[in-house]
Every structure is written in C-alpha cells, then in structure tokens.
Design an enzyme around this catalytic site. Structure first.
Site, PDB file in Angstrom:
ATOM      1  N   TYR A  19       0.919  -0.983  -0.112  1.00 38.69           N
ATOM      2  CA  TYR A  19      -0.243  -0.359  -0.027  1.00 38.69           C
ATOM      3  C   TYR A  19       0.913   0.876   0.298  1.00 38.69           C
ATOM      4  O   TYR A  19       0.449   2.066  -0.198  1.00 38.69           O
ATOM      5  CB  TYR A  19      -0.926  -0.159   1.210  1.00 38.69           C
ATOM      6  CG  TYR A  19      -1.957  -0.947   1.327  1.00 38.69           C
ATOM      7  CD1 TYR A  19      -1.935  -2.489   1.447  1.00 38.69           C
ATOM      8  CD2 TYR A  19      -3.543  -0.185   1.074  1.00 38.69           C
ATOM      9  CE1 TYR A  19      -3.161  -2.679   0.949  1.00 38.69           C
ATOM     10  CE2 TYR A  19      -4.651  -0.718   0.974  1.00 38.69           C
ATOM     11  CZ  TYR A  19      -4.451  -2.852   0.722  1.00 38.69           C
ATOM     12  OH  TYR A  19      -5.441  -3.181   1.131  1.00 38.69           O
ATOM     13  N   LYS A  47       2.976 -14.074   4.908  1.00 39.92           N
ATOM     14  CA  LYS A  47       3.435 -14.160   4.358  1.00 39.92           C
ATOM     15  C   LYS A  47       5.181 -15.019   4.975  1.00 39.92           C
ATOM     16  O   LYS A  47       5.841 -15.629   3.133  1.00 39.92           O
ATOM     17  CB  LYS A  47       2.372 -14.134   3.388  1.00 39.92           C
ATOM     18  CG  LYS A  47       2.387 -15.422   1.865  1.00 39.92           C
ATOM     19  CD  LYS A  47       1.538 -16.717   2.378  1.00 39.92           C
ATOM     20  CE  LYS A  47       1.597 -17.708   1.144  1.00 39.92           C
ATOM     21  NZ  LYS A  47       0.606 -18.623   1.235  1.00 39.92           N
ATOM     22  N   ASP A  81      -2.750 -17.854   4.600  1.00 39.36           N
ATOM     23  CA  ASP A  81      -3.473 -18.752   4.395  1.00 39.36           C
ATOM     24  C   ASP A  81      -3.947 -19.772   5.216  1.00 39.36           C
ATOM     25  O   ASP A  81      -5.097 -19.865   5.391  1.00 39.36           O
ATOM     26  CB  ASP A  81      -2.696 -19.373   3.015  1.00 39.36           C
ATOM     27  CG  ASP A  81      -1.344 -20.093   2.589  1.00 39.36           C
ATOM     28  OD1 ASP A  81      -0.642 -19.642   4.324  1.00 39.36           O
ATOM     29  OD2 ASP A  81      -1.455 -20.684   2.572  1.00 39.36           O
ATOM     30  N   ASP A 140      -6.315  -6.852   5.569  1.00 38.04           N
ATOM     31  CA  ASP A 140      -7.297  -6.168   4.238  1.00 38.04           C
ATOM     32  C   ASP A 140      -8.076  -7.287   4.715  1.00 38.04           C
ATOM     33  O   ASP A 140      -9.500  -7.176   4.280  1.00 38.04           O
ATOM     34  CB  ASP A 140      -6.670  -5.246   3.673  1.00 38.04           C
ATOM     35  CG  ASP A 140      -8.213  -4.508   3.219  1.00 38.04           C
ATOM     36  OD1 ASP A 140      -9.143  -3.783   3.761  1.00 38.04           O
ATOM     37  OD2 ASP A 140      -8.163  -3.806   1.924  1.00 38.04           O
TER      38      ASP A 140
END
Ligand code: NAP
Length: 419
Positions: free
Chosen positions: A158, A228, A282, A306
């Site tokens: 972002y 991640k 995940d 988000d």
C-alpha cells in the site's frame, strides 16, 4: 486555527493531548470533525451522528460536530480531493470519524483513505469483529468470533511505490532488478508493472506493540502475528521476527511466546500473561472458520489485514456491520470497513451499523465507555427485535425492512429506552 471553507461550531471545546502523560484530555462537549464521504456516506454519516449524539446526551455529554470534506464533496468546494484544511482540522481536533471514500480502480487518483492515513500517521487500522445477537451469519456459531485485528496502515504494497508499464521508470527498475540485483530470469518479457513492498522494523514494532498493549489492557489471551513469511522471507518473514523481538524484549513476564509456553510450561498459560504466536496467512484464513474461538488479537501487515478482517467480518454479518478505526499516537479516525457502495447512493437504504459501531470505537477512545456500551446495546436491541435494513432482512424470516434513517431512529429510541 481559522478555516476557509469549514464551519467551526460555536459551542464546544477542543480535545487536547497532555504531553507529560501522553493521554488525551477530553472535555464533555468536544468538537469532533466528521467526513460523510462518497456514495452511501451521505446516508450512513448522518445516521451515525444521530445515534452517537443520543448516546452522548444520555450520558451527560454533548458532541459538537464539525463537517469537513474529502472526495466528491471536497471536489465541489475546493476543486481537489483531499484539501489541506481537512487534514489540518483532523490533526488539530485529534479525534474524528469518516464515511467511505471512492477510489477508482487502475487509472485516476490514489486512494484518499490511504492518503489520510499516511498524512495523519494513523499507523494502526483496528477492526474489532464480534457478533451481535440477532444478526444472521453464514456460519453456525458466529458468537465464537470475538477478535480484534491490528492492521499496519502505512507500508507494505500500500506504500504506493509502483511503476506503470511502458514508462521509462519501469524500464529502469526492471534493468536494475535484472542486471544489478541478478534476478535475470524472473520477469517475463513484454509489458510489466512493478511494485515495491517495504516492511520496516519501525513500522512493524510500533504496530505489534500497540496490539500487545491492547491485549494486556483488555484481558485478551493471545496475539497472533499473521504473515506469509514462508514465501516473502525478507518482508513478511521479517515482520514475524521483529514481532517476536517486541514480545520477548519489551514485556518481561507479561508476555510469553507459544514456543516457550510449550517448551517450559507444558502449554499451561500463566494467569494475566498474553501468549504471542504466529500463523501463515493462508492457514489463518481457514483457521478463522475452523478454530474461530482460538483467536483473540491479530497483528499483521496491510494487505493481509485487509483480506483477513473482511473475511472475519463476513462471519459476523458482513460489511453492513463491520466497524473500524485508524489509530496514531494521540489521534484516531474512526471509519467503517465497507466502501462507498455507489449503486446504493442516496437511496436511504444501506445499513449504517458499521458506521455507528465505528463511532462506538471513537466513544471508547474518548473514555466514554458508558456511552459506547449504550450504543452497542441499543444496536443489538434493535436488530434482535427484527428491525433491520435490507442486507439483514433478506437473510431473516419475519424481519421488518427499514430505511437507513428509520433504522437510525429505532436505534436512537433504544438508546433513550436503555439509558
Ligand atoms: P463496498 O462499497 O463496500 O460495497 C460492496 C458491497 O458490500 C455492496 O454492494 C453491498 O452488498 C455491501 N455493502 C457495503 N456497505 C454496505 C452497507 N453499509 N450496508 C449493507 N451492505 C453494504 O465495496 P466496493 O463496491 O468494492 O467499493 C466501492 C468503492 O468504495 C470503491 O471505490 C472502493 O475503493 C471504495 N472503498 C472505500 C473504503 C473506505 O473508504 N475505507 C473501503 C473499501 C472500499 P450487496 O449489494 O450484496 O447488498
């Protein structure tokens, strides 16, 4: 400060920061800036104002609203999307609330929401996800969800460091990556867009600190670092490592890592201590569904946060319900999770609960816990009596479908009844 196009209320006082204690000093009649926002913002904004005003009044206080402008309403007044005086007004008054702002996809201006968060250094986007009685949900036990997500707000993908395909800049970056950095067989030939994902020690640690402080102050059991890092080792993996450094180095016995818990205490959590653990993103998304009750406070980067908070929001009733707020040091801008839903603009139709409950976070931040509880109880009472907007009505048998403004009136009635 005087403003060119903002009407400052005649009554009310400013919220200030006590520099010695770092605490806010909140008068009983604060001036609070509000941005209605684009699309459905002009429906949910006034609805939330009405409910928050009623809760303040019922607890012996008064909110003096100051309308400030961004997005469409700012283009009309200032011929720009995010006027400097809007940013200054929020800075000066420290606590504010906003509705959604539209961001064009692809070409066009950059997100005003992201711009506001950066300009005001609102580094933590906080999204509480809890179930209210009577709210329909796609899962069978929505009450198991009671989680607060702390999403880093100023960096990650972002940050806006990206180059458009076909430009000289993107070509330079491509050559640098391939020739100087040695990634010569990674980027396909032909047009390419390239972005950069910065994750800093500073940004990570202040976010994780905020999440741990919250967990300790609110008697939560755990803080989970979501990343991640198996794939993005030097950004998301490093977020995890810096997060653990905060946990291990800054809190003494108050915080214990999950590894230490098992290695030294056979999994038995000391009373009053917060456990810090981590999950890969995940896996976390499926654990939200399968082991919902295990998660308490989440600390994560911008993009993961988000996705995760929208998915969690779906489990407790969807975007019409999900509240949020952006925190900086001594500063807060409350805002619902949902966007401007342009197809419903001006129809007096959508659910204002997300904006109302974002206001609830704001009331808590002011230290007005009694008013905040009243707002939650009044919303819950309204929904469980079957008075709801279209989004919930379509999922319920025998509910009464109300317009945004009628629903706000019903919540205000319950604020008055319950106070
Ligand atoms: P959206 O505006 O959140 O709307 C998506 C769908 O969610 C709506 O069609 C509606 O679903 C449901 N929904 C949203 N708000 C609701 C409410 N208050 N009550 C009931 N249902 C609600 O998402 P989007 O269409 O992806 O985004 C539209 C614009 O908003 C974009 O420009 C985006 O950039 C911007 N946005 C702004 C913010 C922000 O200001 N913080 C956040 C997200 C998106 P149904 O039609 O199925 O009922």
């Amino acid at each position: 400060m005087s403003y060119e196009k903002i009407d400052v209320p005649e009554d009310g006082e400013k919220i200030t920061l006590n520099e010695d204690t770092g605490e806010l000093e909140v008068p009983d009649d604060p001036i609070i800036p509000i941005i209605y926002g684009d699309g459905v913002g002009s429906d949910v904004g006034p609805a939330a104002q009405q409910v928050l005003e009623a809760a303040a009044k019922a607890t012996g206080r008064e909110i003096n609203w100051m309308r400030v402008y961004a997005g469409e309403s700012a283009r009309e007044r200032y011929d720009e999307n995010l006027p400097e005086e809007t940013v200054e007004a929020i800075k000066e008054h420290r606590v504010a609330i906003k509705g959604p702002l539209t961001t064009p996809v692809g070409a066009g201006f950059r997100s005003l929401n992201v711009g506001l968060r950066k300009l005001l250094d609102l580094y933590a986007n906080v999204r509480p996800t809890y179930h209210l009685d009577g709210v329909p949900s796609p899962v069978s036990e929505p009450e198991k969800m009671d989680m607060v997500t702390f999403r880093e707000n100023t960096e990650d993908v972002y940050a806006g460091i990206e180059w458009e395909h076909g430009t000289d800049e993107v070509q330079q970056v491509k050559e640098f990556v391939e020739e100087d950095m040695g990634f010569d067989d990674v980027i396909h030939d032909g047009p390419v867009g390239i972005g950069v994902k910065p994750i800093t020690e500073f940004g990570t640690k202040r976010l994780v600190r905020r999440a741990i402080d919250y967990a300790l102050e609110h008697d939560r059991d755990s803080v989970t670092l979501v990343h991640k890092g198996n794939i993005m080792k030097f950004t998301e993996g490093q977020f995890r490592d810096w997060g653990y450094e905060v946990a291990e180095e800054e809190y003494g016995d108050e915080v214990i890592t999950e590894d230490t818990l098992w290695e030294e205490r056979d999994g038995e959590q000391p009373a009053d201590a917060v456990v810090v653990n981590d999950r890969i993103a995940d896996n976390m998304l499926q654990q939200l569904l399968t082991r919902t009750e295990n998660y308490d406070v989440i600390a994560t980067m911008n993009l993961n946060g988000d996705y995760l908070s929208d998915a969690a929001g779906a489990q407790i009733g969807g975007l019409g319900i999900a509240p949020g707020a952006n925190f900086g040091d001594g500063r807060l801008l409350a805002e619902p999770v949902h966007g401007s839903a342009p197809k419903y603009e001006g129809q007096d139709k959508v659910n204002p609960t997300a904006m109302i409950l974002s206001g609830r976070i704001m009331l808590e931040y002011l230290g007005w816990d009694d008013a905040a509880d009243l707002v939650r109880d009044a919303v819950e009472e309204t929904i469980s009596s079957g008075k709801v907007t279209y989004d919930l009505e379509r999922q319920l048998d025998d509910a009464e479908k109300l317009a945004t403004s009628e629903y706000a009136d019903a919540v205000v009635e319950n604020v008055e009844k319950l106070s």
